[in-house]
Structure formats: structure tokens, C-alpha cells
Design an enzyme around this catalytic site. Structure first.
Site, short mmCIF file in Angstrom:
data_model
loop_
_atom_site.label_atom_id
_atom_site.label_comp_id
_atom_site.label_asym_id
_atom_site.label_seq_id
_atom_site.Cartn_x
_atom_site.Cartn_y
_atom_site.Cartn_z
N TYR A 160 2.35 -22.30 -3.52
CA TYR A 160 1.41 -21.49 -2.75
C TYR A 160 0.92 -22.25 -1.52
O TYR A 160 0.89 -21.71 -0.41
CB TYR A 160 0.23 -21.11 -3.65
CG TYR A 160 -0.81 -20.21 -3.01
CD1 TYR A 160 -0.52 -18.89 -2.70
CD2 TYR A 160 -2.10 -20.68 -2.76
CE1 TYR A 160 -1.49 -18.06 -2.14
CE2 TYR A 160 -3.08 -19.86 -2.21
CZ TYR A 160 -2.77 -18.55 -1.90
OH TYR A 160 -3.73 -17.72 -1.35
N LYS A 164 1.72 -20.93 2.19
CA LYS A 164 0.64 -20.50 3.08
C LYS A 164 0.59 -21.38 4.34
O LYS A 164 0.27 -20.88 5.42
CB LYS A 164 -0.69 -20.51 2.35
CG LYS A 164 -0.84 -19.38 1.33
CD LYS A 164 -0.72 -18.01 1.98
CE LYS A 164 -1.18 -16.90 1.04
NZ LYS A 164 -1.01 -15.55 1.62
N1 LIG Z 1 -8.69 -13.90 -3.10
C1 LIG Z 1 -8.74 -15.10 -2.55
O1 LIG Z 1 -9.58 -15.95 -2.89
C2 LIG Z 1 -7.78 -15.46 -1.44
C3 LIG Z 1 -8.01 -16.66 -0.74
C4 LIG Z 1 -7.13 -17.02 0.28
C5 LIG Z 1 -6.06 -16.20 0.59
N2 LIG Z 1 -5.86 -15.04 -0.12
C6 LIG Z 1 -4.70 -14.23 0.24
O2 LIG Z 1 -5.12 -12.92 0.55
C7 LIG Z 1 -4.06 -12.01 0.27
C8 LIG Z 1 -4.60 -10.88 -0.59
O3 LIG Z 1 -5.14 -11.47 -1.77
P1 LIG Z 1 -6.07 -10.65 -2.78
O4 LIG Z 1 -6.98 -11.66 -3.38
O5 LIG Z 1 -6.61 -9.43 -2.13
O6 LIG Z 1 -4.96 -10.25 -3.87
P2 LIG Z 1 -4.98 -9.14 -5.04
O7 LIG Z 1 -4.06 -9.67 -6.10
O8 LIG Z 1 -6.37 -8.83 -5.41
O9 LIG Z 1 -4.28 -7.89 -4.37
C9 LIG Z 1 -2.95 -8.02 -3.95
C10 LIG Z 1 -2.26 -6.68 -3.82
O10 LIG Z 1 -0.89 -6.97 -3.48
C11 LIG Z 1 -0.06 -6.04 -4.15
N3 LIG Z 1 1.29 -6.56 -4.24
C12 LIG Z 1 1.74 -7.53 -5.07
N4 LIG Z 1 3.04 -7.76 -4.86
C13 LIG Z 1 3.43 -6.93 -3.85
C14 LIG Z 1 4.66 -6.70 -3.19
N5 LIG Z 1 5.75 -7.37 -3.52
N6 LIG Z 1 4.72 -5.76 -2.21
C15 LIG Z 1 3.60 -5.06 -1.88
N7 LIG Z 1 2.41 -5.23 -2.49
C16 LIG Z 1 2.32 -6.15 -3.46
C17 LIG Z 1 -0.74 -5.87 -5.49
O11 LIG Z 1 -0.31 -4.67 -6.14
C18 LIG Z 1 -2.22 -5.83 -5.09
O12 LIG Z 1 -2.63 -4.51 -4.79
C19 LIG Z 1 -2.97 -12.83 -0.40
O13 LIG Z 1 -1.99 -13.17 0.56
C20 LIG Z 1 -3.70 -14.07 -0.89
O14 LIG Z 1 -2.86 -15.18 -1.01
C21 LIG Z 1 -6.69 -14.67 -1.12
#
Ligand SMILES: NC(=O)c1ccc[n+]([C@@H]2O[C@H](COP(=O)([O-])OP(=O)(O)OC[C@H]3O[C@@H](n4cnc5c(N)ncnc54)[C@H](O)[C@@H]3O)[C@@H](O)[C@H]2O)c1
Length: 255
Positions: A160, A164
Site C-alpha cells: 500500500y 500510494k
Molecule cells: N480511509 C482512510 O483513512 C484513508 C486514508 C488515506 C487514503 N485513503 C484512500 O482513499 C480511497 C477511498 O478509501 P475509503 O476509505 O473511502 O475506502 P472504502 O473501502 O470505505 O470504500 C471504497 C469503495 O471502493 C469500492 N471498490 C473496491 N474495489 C473496487 C474496484 N475494483 N473498482 C471499483 N470500486 C471498487 C468499494 O466497493 C467501496 O465502495 C482509497 O484509495 C484509500 O486508499 C483512505
């Protein structure tokens, strides 16, 4: 109003494609863009979640693209749905990604490495490649969702972290290559955010402890990331190119 029959909308009237839009940061981004008057194409593999988001966005123009953004076919289909629905694509938000910490390089299999890289980095490449001709035609914008983990590291999450970091680097590479044709490429790098991903990976006590690392003393909410994405996509950020904007409550300034 939904789908291609909806015609051009009010507000900005521009078309934005948001991936991972059924939950978390993507869902909040869909809401922020809808409030700003964008016509939306929402992509996710969670069809029920997409239907729920569309119902919540009642009154906005929304088309659903239920495809896997980590595959060439899924990425191409999502872009094609946007263009066939609205005749253009001005903004692409790549939010697909995530991880499950717990392994180091010592115990990560090649299959797992490849899966996390495809999920977090290859998906961005595929979506951008499919969307590029349409973004050039609109002089549009891309906002990728990287992570503070990709800038500073995170324990027991090497694929990851590397993927990223790659998202931020790929954003700069695309800005150099395609920015001169009028497309802006930028990233947000969130700190810990309260989403389903966070709740799957961490206990409430762990989430509270993560918030304690931020100057603001709490983790972020998805809407706070969405506002930064909306700004980077819009005309207010017209001179911002190739940047990674950390939205983390001040975690970066404490280390
Ligand atoms: N939540 C955090 O703390 C955090 C921190 C830094 C970065 N991020 C990044 O933010 C982004 C969103 O994270 P989140 O926390 O909202 O995630 P989440 O898991 O809550 O939601 C992710 C969504 O992606 C969808 N998904 C999964 N695989 C997929 C695919 N192959 N094609 C299309 N859709 C797909 C899932 O169905 C889900 O609706 C990610 O890239 C994550 O790495 C999150």
C-alpha cells in the site's frame, strides 16, 4: 433525474466521473460534486451501494457504472458510460484503493503484492489512460486519492505504501506529459479518515489513537477530503498542477 435522458444540468454543467463512489471518500465526493452542480458518473463494484448513493443524490444527474476499475475493460466501460451519457468527461476522481495492514515484505506473497498494486496504482493508470482523450477535449482535471502512508510510510503495509507513493509520482508524471495539453493532474493525500475501510481495519480505540497524532486531535471525515478534491478539480485551482495536497489535520507537521 438520472441517465443519458437527463440532458444538460444546471450549475457547472460539467461531467465528473468518481470511482469508489459507493462508500467513504468516493461517496462524500459524489455529494460534494453534486452540490456544486456537476453531472455525475459513479463507478464502483458495489451496485447496491451505488443505488443507495444515487437515491441520496435525488435531484442531481447521476449515471451508474458498475465495473471493476482495476481491469482494462472495467475502466474503459466506466469512461464510455460517462461519454455516452453526457457527451463529455471533464473531471476524473480516482478514489479506488485501500489496504489491510498486517504483513511486511517478509511475509507478503507476490499475488498479494500484485493485488494491492493493481487496486491502488494500476487502477489510476487504467482510468487515466481511458479518460485522457476526453479530458484533453474538455481541458479537464484529474484528482487522484493517494495517502499520507505513501508519503511517510505505514507499518506492516508495504504494498500500500509503495502503491500510494506511486500514485503521487504517477500524478506528477502525467502532469508533465499531458499538462501542456490543458489537463490538470493533482492528488490528495488523506490522513486517517472515518470510512468503512477504516472501520474494517481498526478498532474504535485504535481510530481514536490515530486521531491523537493529528494537530487537530481527531481523524478526518470523508466530507473534509471531498472538499479538497472538489477544489482541486475546479477552476479555483486553475494554477495547481502535479501537486499532492495533504489533508490530514496536521499529521505531517508533527513528525
Ligand atoms: N480511509 C482512510 O483513512 C484513508 C486514508 C488515506 C487514503 N485513503 C484512500 O482513499 C480511497 C477511498 O478509501 P475509503 O476509505 O473511502 O475506502 P472504502 O473501502 O470505505 O470504500 C471504497 C469503495 O471502493 C469500492 N471498490 C473496491 N474495489 C473496487 C474496484 N475494483 N473498482 C471499483 N470500486 C471498487 C468499494 O466497493 C467501496 O465502495 C482509497 O484509495 C484509500 O486508499 C483512505
Amino acid at each position: 433525474m438520472t441517465g443519458p435522458e437527463a440532458g444538460r444540468g444546471a450549475g457547472t454543467g460539467r461531467t465528473a466521473l468518481v470511482t469508489a463512489a459507493a462508500n467513504g471518500i468516493g461517496e462524500a465526493t459524489a455529494h460534494a460534486f453534486a452540490r456544486a452542480g456537476y453531472r455525475l458518473v459513479l463507478a464502483d463494484i458495489d451496485r447496491d451501494g451505488l443505488e443507495r448513493v444515487r437515491a441520496d443524490l435525488d435531484g442531481s444527474e447521476v449515471t451508474l457504472a458498475d465495473g471493476d476499475c482495476t481491469t482494462e475493460a472495467g475502466a474503459a466501460a466506466a469512461v464510455e458510460q460517462a461519454v455516452s451519457a453526457y457527451g463529455e468527461l471533464a473531471v476524473l476522481v480516482n478514489a479506488v484503493g485501500g489496504s489491510r495492514p498486517g504483513q511486511t515484505v517478509a511475509d507478503l506473497t507476490l499475488d498479494e503484492w500484485n493485488r494491492w498494486v493493481a487496486f491502488n496504482l494500476t487502477s489510476v493508470f487504467l482510468m487515466c489512460r481511458a479518460a485522457l482523450p476526453h479530458l484533453v477535449a474538455c481541458r479537464g482535471a484529474v484528482v487522484n486519492v493517494a495517502s499520507g502512508a505513501g508519503l511517510r510510510g505505514m507499518r506492516a503495509n508495504p504494498a500500500y505504501v509503495a502503491a500510494k507513493a506511486g500514485v503521487a509520482a504517477l500524478t506528477r508524471a502525467m502532469a508533465l506529459d499531458h499538462g501542456p495539453r490543458g489537463v490538470r493532474f493533482n492528488c490528495v493525500a488523506p490522513g486517517p479518515v472515518r470510512t468503512p475501510l477504516m472501520r474494517r481495519n481498526r478498532t474504535e480505540a485504535e481510530i481514536a489513537a490515530m486521531g491523537g497524532v493529528a494537530v487537530l486531535g481527531r481523524i478526518g471525515e470523508p466530507e473534509e477530503i471531498a472538499e479538497a478534491i472538489l477544489w482541486l478539480a475546479g477552476d479555483g485551482a486553475s494554477y495547481v498542477m502535479g501537486q499532492t495536497v495533504e489533508v490530514d489535520g496536521g499529521v505531517a507537521s508533527m513528525v
